[in-house]
Design a protein around this motif. Structure first.
Motif, PDB file in Angstrom:
ATOM      1  N   TYR B 116      23.795 -26.258  -0.548  1.00  0.00           N
ATOM      2  CA  TYR B 116      23.417 -27.160   0.529  1.00  0.00           C
ATOM      3  C   TYR B 116      21.927 -27.436   0.438  1.00  0.00           C
ATOM      4  N   LEU B 117      21.567 -28.671   0.721  1.00  0.00           N
ATOM      5  CA  LEU B 117      20.163 -29.079   0.655  1.00  0.00           C
ATOM      6  C   LEU B 117      19.803 -29.822   1.926  1.00  0.00           C
ATOM      7  N   LYS B 118      18.577 -29.604   2.347  1.00  0.00           N
ATOM      8  CA  LYS B 118      18.065 -30.379   3.462  1.00  0.00           C
ATOM      9  C   LYS B 118      17.242 -31.525   2.883  1.00  0.00           C
ATOM     10  N   VAL B 119      17.528 -32.735   3.333  1.00  0.00           N
ATOM     11  CA  VAL B 119      16.724 -33.877   2.913  1.00  0.00           C
ATOM     12  C   VAL B 119      15.528 -33.933   3.853  1.00  0.00           C
ATOM     13  N   GLU B 120      14.367 -33.585   3.349  1.00  0.00           N
ATOM     14  CA  GLU B 120      13.204 -33.398   4.216  1.00  0.00           C
ATOM     15  C   GLU B 120      12.403 -34.671   4.448  1.00  0.00           C
ATOM     16  N   GLU B 121      12.378 -35.502   3.429  1.00  0.00           N
ATOM     17  CA  GLU B 121      11.550 -36.717   3.504  1.00  0.00           C
ATOM     18  C   GLU B 121      12.423 -37.908   3.156  1.00  0.00           C
ATOM     19  N   THR B 122      12.475 -38.873   4.052  1.00  0.00           N
ATOM     20  CA  THR B 122      13.318 -40.027   3.768  1.00  0.00           C
ATOM     21  C   THR B 122      12.486 -41.280   3.478  1.00  0.00           C
ATOM     22  N   SER B 123      11.164 -41.097   3.493  1.00  0.00           N
ATOM     23  CA  SER B 123      10.309 -42.254   3.203  1.00  0.00           C
ATOM     24  C   SER B 123       9.944 -42.266   1.727  1.00  0.00           C
ATOM     25  N   SER B 124      10.982 -42.298   0.882  1.00  0.00           N
ATOM     26  CA  SER B 124      10.711 -42.397  -0.551  1.00  0.00           C
ATOM     27  C   SER B 124      11.744 -43.313  -1.186  1.00  0.00           C
ATOM     28  N   ALA B 125      11.436 -43.769  -2.378  1.00  0.00           N
ATOM     29  CA  ALA B 125      12.344 -44.660  -3.101  1.00  0.00           C
ATOM     30  C   ALA B 125      13.654 -43.954  -3.437  1.00  0.00           C
ATOM     31  N   PHE B 126      13.664 -42.618  -3.343  1.00  0.00           N
ATOM     32  CA  PHE B 126      14.842 -41.863  -3.762  1.00  0.00           C
ATOM     33  C   PHE B 126      15.673 -41.343  -2.595  1.00  0.00           C
ATOM     34  N   THR B 127      15.126 -41.421  -1.373  1.00  0.00           N
ATOM     35  CA  THR B 127      15.827 -40.806  -0.237  1.00  0.00           C
ATOM     36  C   THR B 127      15.918 -41.714   0.990  1.00  0.00           C
ATOM     37  N   ASN B 128      15.529 -42.987   0.853  1.00  0.00           N
ATOM     38  CA  ASN B 128      15.484 -43.854   2.045  1.00  0.00           C
ATOM     39  C   ASN B 128      16.861 -44.110   2.659  1.00  0.00           C
ATOM     40  N   SER B 214      32.172 -34.112  -3.633  1.00  0.00           N
ATOM     41  CA  SER B 214      31.108 -34.558  -2.724  1.00  0.00           C
ATOM     42  C   SER B 214      30.628 -35.949  -3.132  1.00  0.00           C
ATOM     43  N   VAL B 215      30.285 -36.733  -2.132  1.00  0.00           N
ATOM     44  CA  VAL B 215      29.707 -38.048  -2.427  1.00  0.00           C
ATOM     45  C   VAL B 215      28.247 -38.076  -1.977  1.00  0.00           C
ATOM     46  N   ASP B 216      27.731 -36.896  -1.670  1.00  0.00           N
ATOM     47  CA  ASP B 216      26.397 -36.808  -1.061  1.00  0.00           C
ATOM     48  C   ASP B 216      25.262 -37.225  -1.998  1.00  0.00           C
ATOM     49  N   GLY B 217      25.521 -37.239  -3.298  1.00  0.00           N
ATOM     50  CA  GLY B 217      24.467 -37.576  -4.248  1.00  0.00           C
ATOM     51  C   GLY B 217      24.274 -39.069  -4.429  1.00  0.00           C
ATOM     52  N   LEU B 218      25.307 -39.818  -4.055  1.00  0.00           N
ATOM     53  CA  LEU B 218      25.288 -41.267  -4.283  1.00  0.00           C
ATOM     54  C   LEU B 218      24.084 -41.941  -3.627  1.00  0.00           C
ATOM     55  N   LYS B 219      23.682 -41.418  -2.473  1.00  0.00           N
ATOM     56  CA  LYS B 219      22.605 -42.059  -1.710  1.00  0.00           C
ATOM     57  C   LYS B 219      21.259 -42.012  -2.432  1.00  0.00           C
ATOM     58  N   VAL B 220      21.089 -41.061  -3.365  1.00  0.00           N
ATOM     59  CA  VAL B 220      19.849 -41.062  -4.161  1.00  0.00           C
ATOM     60  C   VAL B 220      19.763 -42.377  -4.931  1.00  0.00           C
ATOM     61  N   PHE B 221      20.895 -42.772  -5.506  1.00  0.00           N
ATOM     62  CA  PHE B 221      20.911 -43.982  -6.328  1.00  0.00           C
ATOM     63  C   PHE B 221      20.912 -45.238  -5.460  1.00  0.00           C
ATOM     64  N   GLU B 222      21.579 -45.152  -4.312  1.00  0.00           N
ATOM     65  CA  GLU B 222      21.559 -46.285  -3.378  1.00  0.00           C
ATOM     66  C   GLU B 222      20.156 -46.494  -2.815  1.00  0.00           C
ATOM     67  N   SER B 223      19.446 -45.393  -2.626  1.00  0.00           N
ATOM     68  CA  SER B 223      18.054 -45.485  -2.161  1.00  0.00           C
ATOM     69  C   SER B 223      17.208 -46.242  -3.172  1.00  0.00           C
ATOM     70  N   VAL B 224      17.387 -45.882  -4.443  1.00  0.00           N
ATOM     71  CA  VAL B 224      16.625 -46.544  -5.508  1.00  0.00           C
ATOM     72  C   VAL B 224      16.951 -48.034  -5.530  1.00  0.00           C
ATOM     73  N   LYS B 225      18.231 -48.334  -5.394  1.00  0.00           N
ATOM     74  CA  LYS B 225      18.652 -49.740  -5.403  1.00  0.00           C
ATOM     75  C   LYS B 225      17.986 -50.504  -4.261  1.00  0.00           C
ATOM     76  N   ALA B 226      17.982 -49.894  -3.086  1.00  0.00           N
ATOM     77  CA  ALA B 226      17.363 -50.530  -1.916  1.00  0.00           C
ATOM     78  C   ALA B 226      15.859 -50.709  -2.130  1.00  0.00           C
TER      79      ALA B 226
END
Lengths: 83, 237
Positions: B116-128, B214-226
């Motif tokens: 399990y991981l906590k997403v600490e920062e969402t103001s990045s190209a990888f976690t938005n 798990s589909v939890d990793g997909l958002k890293v790539f969706e963040s980059v796309k955004a």
């Protein structure tokens, strides 16, 4: 023209304070074997180099190779012994 | 979005990244051979997981001098988005794009399981695309994942909010038990000062489909796309 052949041994070990789980495990095993006076074990590795010395500054070349590649200065120290 | 996945001898998660981008996201993706120097105009470069050069010398230490790495470093230094996963993270610390080092797991065991991981920062190209403080589940598979950094460098990393992911328990508590490798401050993923280079030990590319657990990793790539589409829009405006 080929230069003379020099040999050097490079010893690389983790800096003091950087966790060495392998060394710790070896120390624990020693202790279980009855060698309890061995209080600490730190592991490392060495590289035996054969170098064609053709006039260029061999010491600085060895140093360059150590700091750039053989050791990671963030976590490791190295020592060079020339033969 | 066009993604480039670098293949080194010994890479084994290159296909996972490729499959996720191509078949799940239906975006463009190319394999980039380590001996090439051409990044083929990709918007995101991925240094994948695996055991490049058999992990000889140190994990990532030899791959870091592959011909393509010169182009990759140049790309990153000019602001290009770069993602190093697992062995890729090790390459990023070896080449100095990210601070610190990844040393042997404190358990000396190779750890291969979900964390399990906590997403600490969402103001990045990888976690938005994540909600702040979300707890996600991703797989890990590594023997050298113990993130080591000390002193001023650690303080700076924390002060700048450059730790994007931390190991935690299911509820999001940062406990010793939930730290699989002994990493300082439970750190699992960090960005550089410019925030365009991410290195992480867990595998988001292996958590992009339900069938994989798990589909939890997909958002890293969706963040980059955004992030990329924002850049493009801004460029056109």
């Amino acid at each position: 023209m080929t230069g003379s052949l020099k040999k050097a041994t490079v010893y690389v070990k983790l800096k003091d304070g950087v966790l060495d789980p392998e060394g710790k495990t070896i120390q624990k095993a020693l202790s279980q074997m009855g060698y309890s006076e061995f209080l600490s074990v730190r592991t490392g590795r060495f590289f035996e180099l054969e170098i064609e010395a053709n006039g260029s500054d061999i010491d600085s070349r060895i140093d360059e190779v150590c700091s750039k590649f053989l050791a990671n200065p963030v976590i490791e120290n190295y020592k060079v012994e020339k033969q | 979005m066009k993604v480039g996945v670098v293949t080194f001898p010994g890479s084994n998660c290159d296909y996972d990244s490729y499959a996720l981008v191509r078949h799940v996201m239906r975006e463009n993706v190319e394999f980039l051979w380590h001996k090439s120097t051409d990044l083929q105009s990709c918007d995101l470069i991925i240094l994948p997981g695996g055991f490049s050069y058999g992990d000889y010398l140190r994990s990532g230490a030899i791959a870091r001098f592959s011909p393509i790495m010169e182009s990759v470093i140049k790309f990153a230094n000019s602001g290009g988005l770069l993602l190093g996963i697992c062995n890729g993270f090790q390459m990023l610390t070896e080449c100095g794009l990210l601070p610190g080092a990844l040393i042997r797991n404190d358990s000396i065991r190779f750890r291969s399981h979900n964390v399990y991981l906590k997403v600490e920062e969402t103001s990045s190209a990888f976690t938005n695309a994540y909600a702040s403080e979300t707890v996600i589940k991703l797989p890990i598979a590594h023997g050298d994942g113990n993130y080591y950094i000390i002193g001023e460098e650690l303080r700076q990393l924390e002060d700048d909010g450059r730790v994007l992911f931390r190991y935690c328990d299911r509820e999001g508590n940062l406990t010793k038990e939930s730290n699989p490798n002994g990493s300082v401050n439970n750190i699992a993923g960090i960005v550089n000062m410019e925030r365009n280079v991410l290195g992480m030990m867990p595998h988001p590319e292996r958590a992009g489909e339900k069938i994989l657990g798990s589909v939890d990793g997909l958002k890293v790539f969706e963040s980059v796309k955004a992030a990329l589409s924002t850049l493009t829009t801004a460029g056109k405006a």
